[in-house]
Scaffold this active site. Sequence first.
Site, short mmCIF file in Angstrom:
data_model
loop_
_atom_site.label_atom_id
_atom_site.label_comp_id
_atom_site.label_asym_id
_atom_site.label_seq_id
_atom_site.Cartn_x
_atom_site.Cartn_y
_atom_site.Cartn_z
N SER A 66 0.87 -1.17 0.00
CA SER A 66 0.00 0.00 0.00
C SER A 66 0.91 1.22 0.00
CB SER A 66 -0.85 -0.02 1.28
OG SER A 66 -1.45 1.22 1.52
N TYR A 105 -1.76 -0.94 10.51
CA TYR A 105 -1.83 -1.18 9.06
C TYR A 105 -0.49 -0.83 8.40
CZ TYR A 105 -3.75 -1.23 4.31
OH TYR A 105 -4.00 -1.52 2.99
P1 NDP Z 1 -11.48 -6.10 -0.18
O1 NDP Z 1 -12.00 -6.00 1.20
O2 NDP Z 1 -12.43 -5.99 -1.32
O3 NDP Z 1 -10.68 -7.48 -0.36
C1 NDP Z 1 -9.93 -8.06 0.65
C2 NDP Z 1 -9.75 -9.53 0.33
O4 NDP Z 1 -8.93 -10.12 1.35
C3 NDP Z 1 -11.07 -10.29 0.32
O5 NDP Z 1 -11.09 -11.15 -0.78
C4 NDP Z 1 -11.03 -11.09 1.61
O6 NDP Z 1 -11.72 -12.32 1.42
C5 NDP Z 1 -9.54 -11.33 1.76
N1 NDP Z 1 -9.18 -11.71 3.13
C6 NDP Z 1 -9.33 -10.98 4.26
N2 NDP Z 1 -8.95 -11.71 5.32
C7 NDP Z 1 -8.55 -12.91 4.85
C8 NDP Z 1 -8.07 -14.10 5.46
N3 NDP Z 1 -7.91 -14.20 6.79
N4 NDP Z 1 -7.75 -15.16 4.66
C9 NDP Z 1 -7.92 -15.06 3.31
N5 NDP Z 1 -8.37 -13.99 2.69
C10 NDP Z 1 -8.70 -12.92 3.45
O7 NDP Z 1 -10.35 -4.99 -0.28
P2 NDP Z 1 -9.24 -4.64 -1.39
O8 NDP Z 1 -9.46 -5.38 -2.66
O9 NDP Z 1 -9.16 -3.18 -1.42
O10 NDP Z 1 -7.94 -5.18 -0.64
C11 NDP Z 1 -7.00 -6.05 -1.24
C12 NDP Z 1 -5.61 -5.70 -0.74
O11 NDP Z 1 -5.27 -4.37 -1.17
C13 NDP Z 1 -5.45 -5.69 0.77
O12 NDP Z 1 -4.18 -6.29 1.08
C14 NDP Z 1 -5.40 -4.20 1.12
O13 NDP Z 1 -4.67 -3.96 2.30
C15 NDP Z 1 -4.73 -3.63 -0.11
N6 NDP Z 1 -4.93 -2.21 -0.36
C16 NDP Z 1 -6.21 -1.68 -0.50
C17 NDP Z 1 -6.38 -0.33 -0.77
C18 NDP Z 1 -7.75 0.28 -0.93
O14 NDP Z 1 -7.88 1.51 -0.78
N7 NDP Z 1 -8.78 -0.48 -1.26
C19 NDP Z 1 -5.23 0.57 -0.92
C20 NDP Z 1 -3.95 -0.10 -0.78
C21 NDP Z 1 -3.82 -1.42 -0.52
P3 NDP Z 1 -12.60 -13.12 2.50
O15 NDP Z 1 -13.20 -12.13 3.43
O16 NDP Z 1 -13.58 -13.84 1.64
O17 NDP Z 1 -11.63 -14.07 3.16
#
Ligand code: NDP
Length: 268
Positions: free
Chosen positions: A144, A157
């Site tokens: 990020s 974070y």
């Molecule tokens: P979402 O919340 O849409 O996606 C997050 C994903 O992570 C989901 O598919 C969720 O699936 C999965 N996840 C969470 N916990 C677990 C776990 N314990 N085991 C397996 N999977 C898990 O958010 P984003 O697409 O935005 O986030 C994706 C990545 O991008 C993250 O690492 C986030 O930190 C990073 N990011 C996001 C930004 C933003 O502004 N959106 C900016 C910068 C970085 P499920 O709950 O089904 O397990």
Amino acid sequence: MTIDLKGKVVLITGASSGFGEDAARLFAAHGASVVLAARRIERMQAEVERIQASGGEAMATPVDVTNRADIENMVKSVLENYGQIDILFNNAGFGRMDWLEALDPARDIHTQIAVNLTGLIEVTHAVLPYMLQRNNGHIINMSSVAGWLAAPTFSIYAATKFGVRGFTDALRREVAHRGIQVSGIYPGPAATEFSEHTGKSNIKKGFKLPGGITMTSEYVARQVLKTAKHPRRAVILPWWFAPIIWFDGAFPTITDWIQTSVSKKYHN
Ligand code: NDP
């Protein structure tokens, strides 16, 4: 040189929504066999069906990245179905943003570190031997902008995302000579389900991002796809965060002053 994604096997964690889900669709549209991994299996199964309906190749496998047995089962299932892993997109993660004393030790501190950092490391640890066997592979780690810039209420974070950056850079230097690429993706704010999990701190209510700053999930996923085709060390999104990151490194006293004034306003 452009890497052809046709026939490549791509494992994506956090593929049930946001960047992971969009990246799965894009990789499949470019001819890759995609494995979607996360906890919400029904969501991923629905995406698998959409990909297959448009002629792509995909499967879903459940994983909680905080559970080593789950990780091993996920890797086993990919190898049983496709025989190899060419690209690992380590994307699962979430953020809980609040003043440190307001964070819950288990849910907000331990779990955030366990998913964003330890989980990403353990998934890589489980996949890497199969890439090393073939002297080939690409690991793309989702960090990020918070992996470069540490802001108030982002303490845990940022700790996880700075950790991902350190892990990414060290691993690249370990395995590059074995034919394995390691890239870091560093996005700023993007519209996904991410904001549904960040909590309700007063800074979040009072401090609104300027309009137009938020990227779409699809845009970020396209940059991940581009990174798979043209591997790069670090991809900062959008590009204009790069000079801000440079400024923070060059003049930390000024950034401290700006950020402290934000804390003074909201931290009471
Ligand atoms: P979402 O919340 O849409 O996606 C997050 C994903 O992570 C989901 O598919 C969720 O699936 C999965 N996840 C969470 N916990 C677990 C776990 N314990 N085991 C397996 N999977 C898990 O958010 P984003 O697409 O935005 O986030 C994706 C990545 O991008 C993250 O690492 C986030 O930190 C990073 N990011 C996001 C930004 C933003 O502004 N959106 C900016 C910068 C970085 P499920 O709950 O089904 O397990």
